[in-house]
Scaffold this motif. Structure first.
Motif, PDB file in Angstrom:
ATOM      1  N   PRO A 138       0.841  -1.199   0.000  1.00  0.00           N
ATOM      2  CA  PRO A 138       0.000   0.000   0.000  1.00  0.00           C
ATOM      3  C   PRO A 138       0.874   1.246   0.000  1.00  0.00           C
ATOM      4  O   PRO A 138       1.862   1.327   0.739  1.00  0.00           O
ATOM      5  CB  PRO A 138      -0.802  -0.123   1.300  1.00  0.00           C
ATOM      6  CG  PRO A 138       0.042  -0.987   2.184  1.00  0.00           C
ATOM      7  CD  PRO A 138       0.747  -1.945   1.269  1.00  0.00           C
ATOM      8  N   CYS A 139       0.528   2.219  -0.824  1.00  0.00           N
ATOM      9  CA  CYS A 139       1.396   3.367  -1.026  1.00  0.00           C
ATOM     10  C   CYS A 139       0.599   4.666  -1.052  1.00  0.00           C
ATOM     11  O   CYS A 139      -0.478   4.731  -1.666  1.00  0.00           O
ATOM     12  CB  CYS A 139       2.157   3.200  -2.343  1.00  0.00           C
ATOM     13  SG  CYS A 139       3.256   4.552  -2.764  1.00  0.00           S
ATOM     14  N   THR A 140       1.128   5.686  -0.392  1.00  0.00           N
ATOM     15  CA  THR A 140       0.565   7.035  -0.434  1.00  0.00           C
ATOM     16  C   THR A 140       1.645   7.983  -0.926  1.00  0.00           C
ATOM     17  O   THR A 140       2.780   7.942  -0.437  1.00  0.00           O
ATOM     18  CB  THR A 140       0.093   7.488   0.959  1.00  0.00           C
ATOM     19  OG1 THR A 140      -0.922   6.599   1.422  1.00  0.00           O
ATOM     20  CG2 THR A 140      -0.467   8.900   0.900  1.00  0.00           C
ATOM     21  N   VAL A 141       1.312   8.818  -1.902  1.00  0.00           N
ATOM     22  CA  VAL A 141       2.282   9.758  -2.464  1.00  0.00           C
ATOM     23  C   VAL A 141       1.807  11.187  -2.229  1.00  0.00           C
ATOM     24  O   VAL A 141       0.703  11.557  -2.622  1.00  0.00           O
ATOM     25  CB  VAL A 141       2.490   9.515  -3.972  1.00  0.00           C
ATOM     26  CG1 VAL A 141       3.517  10.510  -4.527  1.00  0.00           C
ATOM     27  CG2 VAL A 141       2.943   8.084  -4.237  1.00  0.00           C
ATOM     28  N   TYR A 142       2.646  11.982  -1.569  1.00  0.00           N
ATOM     29  CA  TYR A 142       2.390  13.402  -1.336  1.00  0.00           C
ATOM     30  C   TYR A 142       2.975  14.195  -2.509  1.00  0.00           C
ATOM     31  O   TYR A 142       4.147  14.016  -2.856  1.00  0.00           O
ATOM     32  CB  TYR A 142       3.046  13.856  -0.040  1.00  0.00           C
ATOM     33  CG  TYR A 142       2.443  13.290   1.223  1.00  0.00           C
ATOM     34  CD1 TYR A 142       1.729  14.108   2.096  1.00  0.00           C
ATOM     35  CD2 TYR A 142       2.608  11.953   1.565  1.00  0.00           C
ATOM     36  CE1 TYR A 142       1.187  13.603   3.274  1.00  0.00           C
ATOM     37  CE2 TYR A 142       2.071  11.431   2.731  1.00  0.00           C
ATOM     38  CZ  TYR A 142       1.359  12.266   3.580  1.00  0.00           C
ATOM     39  OH  TYR A 142       0.827  11.751   4.744  1.00  0.00           O
ATOM     40  N   VAL A 143       2.171  15.070  -3.090  1.00  0.00           N
ATOM     41  CA  VAL A 143       2.637  15.893  -4.212  1.00  0.00           C
ATOM     42  C   VAL A 143       2.235  17.341  -3.979  1.00  0.00           C
ATOM     43  O   VAL A 143       1.212  17.615  -3.333  1.00  0.00           O
ATOM     44  CB  VAL A 143       2.057  15.409  -5.560  1.00  0.00           C
ATOM     45  CG1 VAL A 143       2.537  14.007  -5.896  1.00  0.00           C
ATOM     46  CG2 VAL A 143       0.536  15.465  -5.551  1.00  0.00           C
ATOM     47  N   PRO A 144       2.993  18.299  -4.505  1.00  0.00           N
ATOM     48  CA  PRO A 144       2.607  19.704  -4.360  1.00  0.00           C
ATOM     49  C   PRO A 144       1.501  20.082  -5.338  1.00  0.00           C
ATOM     50  O   PRO A 144       1.388  19.490  -6.419  1.00  0.00           O
ATOM     51  CB  PRO A 144       3.901  20.457  -4.669  1.00  0.00           C
ATOM     52  CG  PRO A 144       4.685  19.532  -5.542  1.00  0.00           C
ATOM     53  CD  PRO A 144       4.314  18.133  -5.124  1.00  0.00           C
ATOM     54  N   ARG A 145       0.709  21.048  -4.953  1.00  0.00           N
ATOM     55  CA  ARG A 145      -0.270  21.618  -5.866  1.00  0.00           C
ATOM     56  C   ARG A 145       0.460  22.133  -7.106  1.00  0.00           C
ATOM     57  O   ARG A 145       1.498  22.753  -7.015  1.00  0.00           O
ATOM     58  CB  ARG A 145      -1.014  22.763  -5.179  1.00  0.00           C
ATOM     59  CG  ARG A 145      -2.033  23.476  -6.038  1.00  0.00           C
ATOM     60  CD  ARG A 145      -3.258  22.624  -6.288  1.00  0.00           C
ATOM     61  NE  ARG A 145      -3.993  22.335  -5.064  1.00  0.00           N
ATOM     62  CZ  ARG A 145      -5.067  21.542  -5.027  1.00  0.00           C
ATOM     63  NH1 ARG A 145      -5.483  20.921  -6.121  1.00  0.00           N
ATOM     64  NH2 ARG A 145      -5.681  21.342  -3.872  1.00  0.00           N
ATOM     65  N   GLY A 146      -0.060  21.845  -8.271  1.00  0.00           N
ATOM     66  CA  GLY A 146       0.590  22.275  -9.501  1.00  0.00           C
ATOM     67  C   GLY A 146       1.396  21.186 -10.180  1.00  0.00           C
ATOM     68  O   GLY A 146       1.962  21.405 -11.261  1.00  0.00           O
ATOM     69  N   ILE A 155       0.385   8.238 -11.293  1.00  0.00           N
ATOM     70  CA  ILE A 155       0.459   7.780  -9.902  1.00  0.00           C
ATOM     71  C   ILE A 155      -0.834   7.084  -9.501  1.00  0.00           C
ATOM     72  O   ILE A 155      -0.833   5.989  -8.919  1.00  0.00           O
ATOM     73  CB  ILE A 155       0.752   8.963  -8.959  1.00  0.00           C
ATOM     74  CG1 ILE A 155       2.155   9.512  -9.199  1.00  0.00           C
ATOM     75  CG2 ILE A 155       0.610   8.536  -7.490  1.00  0.00           C
ATOM     76  CD1 ILE A 155       2.435  10.827  -8.501  1.00  0.00           C
ATOM     77  N   GLY A 156      -1.956   7.710  -9.805  1.00  0.00           N
ATOM     78  CA  GLY A 156      -3.254   7.129  -9.462  1.00  0.00           C
ATOM     79  C   GLY A 156      -3.527   5.824 -10.173  1.00  0.00           C
ATOM     80  O   GLY A 156      -4.128   4.905  -9.604  1.00  0.00           O
ATOM     81  N   ALA A 157      -3.087   5.735 -11.420  1.00  0.00           N
ATOM     82  CA  ALA A 157      -3.318   4.509 -12.189  1.00  0.00           C
ATOM     83  C   ALA A 157      -2.630   3.309 -11.564  1.00  0.00           C
ATOM     84  O   ALA A 157      -3.118   2.174 -11.668  1.00  0.00           O
ATOM     85  CB  ALA A 157      -2.841   4.698 -13.627  1.00  0.00           C
ATOM     86  N   HIS A 158      -1.516   3.543 -10.885  1.00  0.00           N
ATOM     87  CA  HIS A 158      -0.801   2.444 -10.225  1.00  0.00           C
ATOM     88  C   HIS A 158      -1.443   2.058  -8.887  1.00  0.00           C
ATOM     89  O   HIS A 158      -0.955   1.154  -8.208  1.00  0.00           O
ATOM     90  CB  HIS A 158       0.664   2.819 -10.009  1.00  0.00           C
ATOM     91  CG  HIS A 158       1.463   2.903 -11.277  1.00  0.00           C
ATOM     92  ND1 HIS A 158       1.504   1.881 -12.206  1.00  0.00           N
ATOM     93  CD2 HIS A 158       2.249   3.896 -11.786  1.00  0.00           C
ATOM     94  CE1 HIS A 158       2.275   2.229 -13.211  1.00  0.00           C
ATOM     95  NE2 HIS A 158       2.737   3.440 -12.985  1.00  0.00           N
ATOM     96  N   GLY A 159      -2.498   2.748  -8.504  1.00  0.00           N
ATOM     97  CA  GLY A 159      -3.233   2.378  -7.303  1.00  0.00           C
ATOM     98  C   GLY A 159      -2.793   3.090  -6.044  1.00  0.00           C
ATOM     99  O   GLY A 159      -3.301   2.785  -4.953  1.00  0.00           O
ATOM    100  N   ALA A 160      -1.865   4.045  -6.166  1.00  0.00           N
ATOM    101  CA  ALA A 160      -1.414   4.772  -4.987  1.00  0.00           C
ATOM    102  C   ALA A 160      -2.454   5.814  -4.572  1.00  0.00           C
ATOM    103  O   ALA A 160      -3.170   6.369  -5.411  1.00  0.00           O
ATOM    104  CB  ALA A 160      -0.080   5.451  -5.254  1.00  0.00           C
ATOM    105  N   ARG A 161      -2.493   6.081  -3.291  1.00  0.00           N
ATOM    106  CA  ARG A 161      -3.332   7.156  -2.778  1.00  0.00           C
ATOM    107  C   ARG A 161      -2.592   8.481  -2.958  1.00  0.00           C
ATOM    108  O   ARG A 161      -1.423   8.594  -2.602  1.00  0.00           O
ATOM    109  CB  ARG A 161      -3.625   6.927  -1.299  1.00  0.00           C
ATOM    110  CG  ARG A 161      -4.492   8.003  -0.660  1.00  0.00           C
ATOM    111  CD  ARG A 161      -4.543   7.816   0.836  1.00  0.00           C
ATOM    112  NE  ARG A 161      -5.291   8.865   1.504  1.00  0.00           N
ATOM    113  CZ  ARG A 161      -5.140   9.204   2.775  1.00  0.00           C
ATOM    114  NH1 ARG A 161      -4.258   8.537   3.517  1.00  0.00           N
ATOM    115  NH2 ARG A 161      -5.849  10.176   3.305  1.00  0.00           N
ATOM    116  N   LEU A 162      -3.251   9.482  -3.528  1.00  0.00           N
ATOM    117  CA  LEU A 162      -2.637  10.778  -3.772  1.00  0.00           C
ATOM    118  C   LEU A 162      -3.056  11.772  -2.700  1.00  0.00           C
ATOM    119  O   LEU A 162      -4.246  11.911  -2.406  1.00  0.00           O
ATOM    120  CB  LEU A 162      -3.064  11.323  -5.134  1.00  0.00           C
ATOM    121  CG  LEU A 162      -2.168  11.013  -6.340  1.00  0.00           C
ATOM    122  CD1 LEU A 162      -2.881  11.376  -7.628  1.00  0.00           C
ATOM    123  CD2 LEU A 162      -0.857  11.785  -6.233  1.00  0.00           C
TER     124      LEU A 162
END
Length: 372
Positions: A138-146, A155-162
């Motif tokens: 299980p994976c969660t990825v933090y990304v900046p706005r923009g 990222i979402g297609a691989h099933g990670a939580r954004l």
């Protein structure tokens, strides 16, 4: 099961035992290094091995994992007389970050955390999401706005939580680090975790093999957090210590002029960052890092190699991207930074003279589209 090496803090020597989920030095909070000094295999012994970065097994701190996607062994093609490009955008997730991400996913699969988290401006997040999917983590990825919508989609297609953070890349890193301190969390940090660097170093091992047991005079590397440059320095040291190369290439680091804290420190002759660099818009979003945690190590590695720092403008980035596209290579705007510096009108191109050089093309143009 192969024993894992310990980690240690390069600043104060604090050791972190193998198998720990600690992501930074418990004393100073800085990034960790790996207590791993391997001896590379000879050139002749590589024949017939797996056609991936795992062919350099003697140099890697982990055995071949189940989550491999065949990453590595990307083509090396000529651009101009004396300058070649390594096509690292031809990776499973379309960026060089696969080299390090597979190492982090393999390590996490051994440690079996409750969840994996990462922070990224895009490419590292997509790579870690993909390899965690492959490893069933299980994976969660933090990304900046923009962040580029195309990278978010990947990222979402691989099933990670954004988790989209309101703020810049630094704010995103702070949010992820706060979550990393929770119990049962593996922080797949491409900056703090040294396993990532031992993945990116295979870039140089491949160059050495492709060039018949030698390296170019100059390695040109884009630098934000410095993971490719520091990995390159590791590989150069391994090859030189083993007597497999008789000289070390100069490491030339490239930053966008809009966000260039390391280049500013270099010009000031400093051993660490000087002042506070504000975030500014740049096409090279992937290297727009205002406070790289490994700044001291990056500056030291460039100095020790006899290299230098260079900056490129937004116009130079735009022109370099179009130039590469006209040569059949569609590369994202961050990934063209080294070519922008090395072209005849770039800050490094005019000084190369007859020296040979290799530039990495780090990410596919489909990830961001054309600059401007």
């Amino acid at each position: 099961m192969t024993a894992l090496p310990d980690c240690y803090c390069p600043l104060d020597g604090t050791r972190v035992p193998s198998g720990s989920l600690a992501w930074c030095c418990p004393s100073c909070g800085g990034p960790l290094d790996l207590d791993h000094s391997p001896t590379p295999a000879s050139l002749g012994s590589l024949s017939g091995r797996a056609n991936s970065l795992w062919r350099y097994a003697e140099c890697l701190p982990l055995p071949v994992p189940d989550c491999t996607l065949g990453e590595g062994r990307t083509p090396l093609v000529p651009l101009t007389e004396g300058v070649s490009a390594k096509l690292d955008f031809l990776m499973p997730t379309l960026s060089f970050k696969d080299r390090g991400a597979v190492m982090l996913a393999a390590l996490a699969a051994r440690l079996r955390p409750e969840r994996v988290i990462a922070d990224s401006s895009g490419n590292a997040g997509t790579a870690i999401a993909a390899y965690c999917a492959r490893a069933r983590l299980p994976c969660t990825v933090y990304v900046p706005r923009g962040t580029s919508p195309k990278k978010l989609e990947q990222i979402g297609a691989h099933g990670a939580r954004l988790l989209v953070v309101e703020g810049d890349r630094e704010a995103t890193a702070r949010a992820a680090r706060a979550a990393a301190d929770e119990d049962g969390v593996f922080y797949a940090s491409h900056v703090h975790n040294p396993y990532f660097l031992h993945g990116t170093k295979t870039y140089v091992h491949e160059l050495w093999e492709d060039l018949g047991g030698r390296l170019p005079d100059v390695l040109v590397v884009p630098v934000g957090n410095g993971t490719l440059l520091l990995g390159a320095a590791l590989a150069v040291a391994e090859l030189h210590t083993a007597g497999l190369i008789d000289r070390r290439p100069a490491l030339h680091a490239v930053q966008a002029a809009a966000v260039a804290p390391l280049a500013e420190a270099w010009r000031a002759g400093a051993e660490d960052l000087v002042g506070v660099t504000p975030m500014a818009p740049t096409f090279a979003e992937g290297i727009a890092i205002t406070r790289p945690p490994r700044a001291r190590q990056i500056l030291r590695a460039v100095r020790a190699s006899g290299g230098a720092f260079h900056t490129v403008t937004e116009d130079q980035l735009r022109h370099a991207q179009l130039d590469l596209a006209s040569r059949g290579l569609y590369v994202e705007s961050t990934g063209v930074a080294c070519w922008a510096a090395t072209r005849d009108d770039g800050p490094l191109g005019a000084t190369l003279n007859s020296r040979t050089a290799v530039v990495p093309l780090c990410g596919a143009g489909l990830k961001t589209g054309l600059a401007g």
